[in-house]
Design an enzyme around this catalytic site. Sequence first.
Site, short mmCIF file in Angstrom:
data_model
loop_
_atom_site.label_atom_id
_atom_site.label_comp_id
_atom_site.label_asym_id
_atom_site.label_seq_id
_atom_site.Cartn_x
_atom_site.Cartn_y
_atom_site.Cartn_z
N ARG A 19 0.71 -1.09 -0.16
CA ARG A 19 0.02 -0.10 -0.03
C ARG A 19 1.04 1.12 0.01
O ARG A 19 1.70 1.35 1.09
CB ARG A 19 -0.99 0.11 1.27
CG ARG A 19 -1.90 1.15 1.28
CD ARG A 19 -2.88 0.89 2.80
NE ARG A 19 -1.91 1.81 3.54
CZ ARG A 19 -1.69 1.74 4.96
NH1 ARG A 19 -2.19 0.45 5.59
NH2 ARG A 19 -0.76 2.51 5.45
N HIS A 47 -3.70 4.13 4.90
CA HIS A 47 -4.99 3.32 4.66
C HIS A 47 -6.01 4.15 4.45
O HIS A 47 -6.74 3.44 3.59
CB HIS A 47 -4.81 3.01 6.34
CG HIS A 47 -6.03 1.95 6.59
ND1 HIS A 47 -6.33 0.67 5.98
CD2 HIS A 47 -7.37 2.33 7.20
CE1 HIS A 47 -7.18 0.28 6.41
NE2 HIS A 47 -8.08 1.28 7.26
N TYR A 82 3.99 4.99 11.73
CA TYR A 82 4.11 3.48 11.69
C TYR A 82 5.04 3.06 10.60
O TYR A 82 5.64 1.84 10.70
CB TYR A 82 3.06 2.77 11.96
CG TYR A 82 2.03 2.90 10.90
CD1 TYR A 82 2.38 2.03 9.63
CD2 TYR A 82 0.92 3.67 11.13
CE1 TYR A 82 1.08 2.40 8.49
CE2 TYR A 82 0.02 3.88 9.92
CZ TYR A 82 0.23 3.46 8.63
OH TYR A 82 -0.74 3.46 7.93
C1 LIG Z 1 -14.48 -6.77 11.57
C2 LIG Z 1 -13.73 -5.54 11.38
N1 LIG Z 1 -12.77 -5.06 12.31
C3 LIG Z 1 -12.14 -4.04 12.25
C4 LIG Z 1 -12.32 -3.15 11.15
C5 LIG Z 1 -11.53 -1.94 11.37
N2 LIG Z 1 -10.42 -1.79 10.24
C6 LIG Z 1 -10.83 -1.27 8.89
S1 LIG Z 1 -9.67 -1.62 7.81
C7 LIG Z 1 -8.58 -2.44 8.68
C8 LIG Z 1 -7.51 -3.01 8.62
C9 LIG Z 1 -7.70 -4.23 7.24
O1 LIG Z 1 -6.06 -4.56 6.91
P1 LIG Z 1 -6.34 -5.52 5.78
O2 LIG Z 1 -7.36 -6.58 5.76
O3 LIG Z 1 -4.68 -5.94 5.71
O4 LIG Z 1 -6.71 -4.73 4.55
P2 LIG Z 1 -6.11 -3.37 3.94
O5 LIG Z 1 -6.78 -2.28 4.45
O6 LIG Z 1 -4.59 -3.49 4.03
O7 LIG Z 1 -6.48 -3.36 2.44
C10 LIG Z 1 -9.16 -2.38 10.20
C11 LIG Z 1 -8.86 -3.11 11.43
C12 LIG Z 1 -13.24 -3.48 10.31
N3 LIG Z 1 -13.56 -2.87 9.33
N4 LIG Z 1 -13.89 -4.88 10.45
#
Ligand SMILES: Cc1ncc(C[n+]2csc(CCOP(=O)(O)OP(=O)(O)O)c2C)c(N)n1
Lengths: 363, 363, 326, 326
Positions: A258, A262, A271
């Site tokens: 990425r 985020h 971070y």
């Molecule tokens: C069940 C759930 N828990 C927490 C969140 C909050 N949250 C949104 S994105 C994220 C990180 C997701 O990381 P990843 O799966 O690696 O996807 P990326 O954002 O890196 O594409 C979090 C913790 C959420 N959307 N859904």
Amino acid sequence: MPLNIIEKFSISYMQILDEKGNVDPELEPDLSRDDLLKLYHYMTLSRMVDSRMLNLQRQGRLGTLPACTGQEASFCASVLAIKNTDWFAGSYRELGGRLMRGDSLLNLLYLYNGFEEGSYNYENNRTLPISIILASQLPHAVGLAYGSRLQGEKDTVALVLFGDGSTSEGDFHEALNFAGVLNAPVVFLCQNNQYAISTPRKLQTKSATIAQKAIAYGIPGIQVDGNDVLAVYKSVKDAVTRARNNEGPSLIEAFTYRMLMHTTADDPTRYRDDQEVERWKEKDPLKRFKIFLTNKKLWDDKKQLDLENELKQTIDETVKQFESKNDFKPDAPFDYVFEHPGSTLEEQRMDFLENLKKETEND
Amino acid sequence: MPLNIIEKFSISYMQILDEKGNVDPELEPDLSRDDLLKLYHYMTLSRMVDSRMLNLQRQGRLGTLPACTGQEASFCASVLAIKNTDWFAGSYRELGGRLMRGDSLLNLLYLYNGFEEGSYNYENNRTLPISIILASQLPHAVGLAYGSRLQGEKDTVALVLFGDGSTSEGDFHEALNFAGVLNAPVVFLCQNNQYAISTPRKLQTKSATIAQKAIAYGIPGIQVDGNDVLAVYKSVKDAVTRARNNEGPSLIEAFTYRMLMHTTADDPTRYRDDQEVERWKEKDPLKRFKIFLTNKKLWDDKKQLDLENELKQTIDETVKQFESKNDFKPDAPFDYVFEHPGSTLEEQRMDFLENLKKETEND
Amino acid sequence: MTKINMVQSLNRTLHQIMESDEKVLIMGEDVGLNGGVFRVTEGLFEKYGRKRVIDSPIAESSILGVAIGMAISGLKPVVEMQFSGFSYLMMHQLEGNASRMRTRSRGQFTVPLVVRMPYGGGIRALEHHSESKEVYFAHTAGVKVVIPSSPSNAGLLLKAAINDPDPVIFMEPKRSYRSFKENVSDDNEKITLGSAQILKRGDDITIISWGAMMRDTLKAVQDLEEETGFNPEVIDLLTISPMDTRTIVESVKKTGRCVIIQEAQKSFGPASEIIALINDQALMYLEATVKRVTMYDVPFPLFGRELLYMPSIEKIKRAVLETLNE
Amino acid sequence: MTKINMVQSLNRTLHQIMESDEKVLIMGEDVGLNGGVFRVTEGLFEKYGRKRVIDSPIAESSILGVAIGMAISGLKPVVEMQFSGFSYLMMHQLEGNASRMRTRSRGQFTVPLVVRMPYGGGIRALEHHSESKEVYFAHTAGVKVVIPSSPSNAGLLLKAAINDPDPVIFMEPKRSYRSFKENVSDDNEKITLGSAQILKRGDDITIISWGAMMRDTLKAVQDLEEETGFNPEVIDLLTISPMDTRTIVESVKKTGRCVIIQEAQKSFGPASEIIALINDQALMYLEATVKRVTMYDVPFPLFGRELLYMPSIEKIKRAVLETLNE
Ligand SMILES: Cc1ncc(C[n+]2csc(CCOP(=O)(O)OP(=O)(O)O)c2C)c(N)n1
Ligand SMILES: Cc1ncc(C[n+]2csc(CCOP(=O)(O)OP(=O)(O)O)c2C)c(N)n1
Ligand SMILES: [Mg+2]
Ligand SMILES: [Mg+2]
């Protein structure tokens, strides 16, 4: 007596187009000129839209947004490997993939401006809306794939995208396990972009790869260079072919990065350091794909300029259109709670509209 | 260029004491005479209590009960491999293991007669009560192990037992993954008894073994003969030693068989045939352990008779004690909702007691 | 017509609907070969095979999650949570996806599924096998919550739930599964989703209940009628959400008194919502406090004491008498 | 004393308590290096290290599940659900284990933990980031539910929650995180778990709210006081469960009128329970229908329309005036 080894497994890594634009001819998938150009078109569009939307957000014209720059190979090349009649489910970080699946930019702007209306995909009714509850779309994909087969579609598969962090959720596990047992024709594609918000991949799981998690479900797993369009395309295509042939589900780990924040609410400098980001710039999926196309004589600077101008114009027009609309129906959230809402909800709608009238009168 | 293999894994199977009572001397663990006899004592007790409780249930003196016969090696030998100061968490199918951990038979009878009071373990405050929500005790074990370490206990580990069906739950995945990341000193022991109620193991997951699921979490996994006390003991002991040495969690699959019904509410003839059960009788964990002890000159028929008589007497006395008690405090369920319940709950208790009084007066 | 019990009635409806509608599919833990732990799905596996009657892995969240996908693909899944006490594992799929897919996609994708679950106490079951948590579901917009109370309404309501184009939580009072039999017919126009049923018309007091409590309520009413000659109106809620406000309010306007019997814990229970509705639309008609007969705010006790904690015929009678005399 | 906002107040309390009590541990998604997405845990990781401030994998069910184990082992975990909209994934660990461990083990094992979660709408967030589902938790016996409304009560309540020997769901109204500042002191005896706070004494009408709605309620009251000179009693609930029945009932007995403002969807919401309590203990004192100002029974709309759907100052004012004039 030594211990008896009863099972052996291995996990492979696939790269076809390297960072310098070199191709491995043995693995190179057979992609038509049109497909290659379509892919490059959407990857470029995705990159440009991403940056434009972030701009609009900074100006307060959109709400919180995820950034997708850097992951174009992983979400566009995978979508290229399925048909329009296949199911597609993603999370929120697959901008170009969604555009390829018929999501209109205009609608995406409405959506990120806080209007549900933007979730409708007029061109493809087999693309699920953006899904925010991490990993919760994975079981849906299993059900879609199984359901279509049961209803006589011999050929349909489902492709589902999610992030590295999402693999820690129970739903990831349950869905892959369920798919294995049902032999459902699903391709699970993990966009391992190294972070879940601030949490690095190594704090997410102790396993050396995401791909090896497939072993837990008795299904094939592979890690591929997620910034390499050819490896992503080929691995997904192979998995889709197996799925179409009733050989069941697969897990693909697209190893990518990425490049930006985020979401717009995030500050990545808290971070991770710039050098890491700089190193990944070398691996940019668009850059190496352009060299590949140029080497194939399918691309040149003039074409690049034309494409960028054309896309800029389309985007400009769409943004204009977006900004001119402000007549969303206030009571729309009542419209789709139920097909048969019943009197309580209809009375609440009346109450809502009356309230609104009073408030407008007061002004 | 062929695909690059980046990770290799294998899963081993361990058997030390085979069905005929033969021992693999190279792998035989160093168990004291006392430990061996203690193990045999509790396995026998477990088997006898199981059958007695099922009897009481049939007579309507207990409620729904799980049956544990056949799995004694798996739950007793694993408990033998930990200390009293270690944490133990199970589900509901580890009768002899619980007895070894200090659960009193009297209390178990109260519990299965529908009284919470039976959940108290007076001898060991590191044994969690029976846990019915499948796999939900796995994360608890991770927290117990981590928590004790953080509070300065350099040595403490947690052992947690669960069934094959429970591995399909999201909590199984999350707990093993969490444990890997935290490097928590936990031993996960799956009692693969081939069934989850009526659902056979192969409908639970497509993976060839449960043990290989460890690969998904980057932790060691092994399959052992779950009816072989020595293999269960050694594998758990090895895993415990690693955990004590800060080498993190492990997964052990104890391959065993549920000889009787899932619970007294279940009719296994609906989903499996007698021949299968007969075949597993050959593999009985007690039978082969007895041969082993006899070969070691630690056991003979006289000792067997004495033990059975002694245990029968203890059980008889306990059942008598159980049947004589009927003065459970009616308002006990109010006692442990909160440490500081507040006035609403106390008023409800008064209301409850008043109601009760009225009802008794009416009689 | 022979008399059948609630399990037989539900099973009969499932057989009928699997026969007439190819889109219907059954999924859950032990629902296939075993016919479900309460035998509600008995015989379906043998008749319709493993593709339409799926013995799922033990994964409640994904049982609903996979069913959502199936429903979007055009099927009408009828899934079982083995006990309602294990349905909380799928709350996020329910609140986050099943209940919202229609609104999220502006009607492009819909989720016509039914989640069946045995619930409630009184059958000497183990821990987690006796709760009544209909409020969790009823406080979730986009989901309907239905609770039958007898063999004759169970089958009809299940059919209506399966044919409803939106997700329905269908809670089966397991205490009533086999406790009595009735003649069951396939046409009773009054049994539709969203409508409460007036079981007895009267004007002294309105007595409202649902599920397994309905039968005890009727017994208490019968006793009191004999003892006091009072004339109560008795309402069976049937659909918990969206609630049939009109039937409730009209009745209370007429009687001025109301007792609600719920098996759920007292605080934040369904009765509170009924009282709020009465407050909204019939407060000035009330001649007495609306009385709640409920479980207490404690985790559901193990079976040794469960009957002491659940509403009993005696408790119902006392509450009705107190309300009549207030 | 300098004025601080709610995030700063919560953060300050966490720093104090981590310093004074070794048993306290922080765990959740992005709570470490990043200091939490709202920065409530900022600076703790740097100060107390990765063993006591854990950036967990994304696994809400196990964040609570592991914390339960930690709590039993003697720690006092303070875990974060990144948004309340993702807390439903842990409902079974809450309903089945956290809330029951004390009763299941007859006091042998206790679960002194706090689950913090930002909740509520009004900050232009994405889907699932705006719900108010306090009822799910409040309808769960064995769990306490606390909602602060200001910088000054947030820190004190969080401290009380951490020191409580039982599980506490601590819902933080994120709309109030940074919207205003206050002087914060460490001693206010009135701020304890289980006690509502009377913010204004009066005898014309009782106005009850909590969380982010409290501030809009106070603004509405101020406007109306200026416009009409009425004299309301205003109650901040603070603890949703177990509810401070006495404070509510005494106030309504005095005023005879009541308006409740809740952000949650209308049906089966917290206001229904408050109305039921008033019905139980103060019905005959009521001079008007108790009015609910709430969200509607729709999935929380995306932010383009959220303010139209949430209770607003204008809606609150109208409801109060209507109740005064009824
Ligand atoms: C069940 C759930 N828990 C927490 C969140 C909050 N949250 C949104 S994105 C994220 C990180 C997701 O990381 P990843 O799966 O690696 O996807 P990326 O954002 O890196 O594409 C979090 C913790 C959420 N959307 N859904
Ligand atoms: C979360 C949850 N879902 C469903 C059940 C109902 N149930 C009780 S035991 C059981 C089968 C468990 O199988 P397995 O894990 O193999 O353990 P075994 O009973 O064979 O020891 C099921 C489905 C439950 N207790 N918990
Ligand atoms: Mg990621
Ligand atoms: Mg099993």
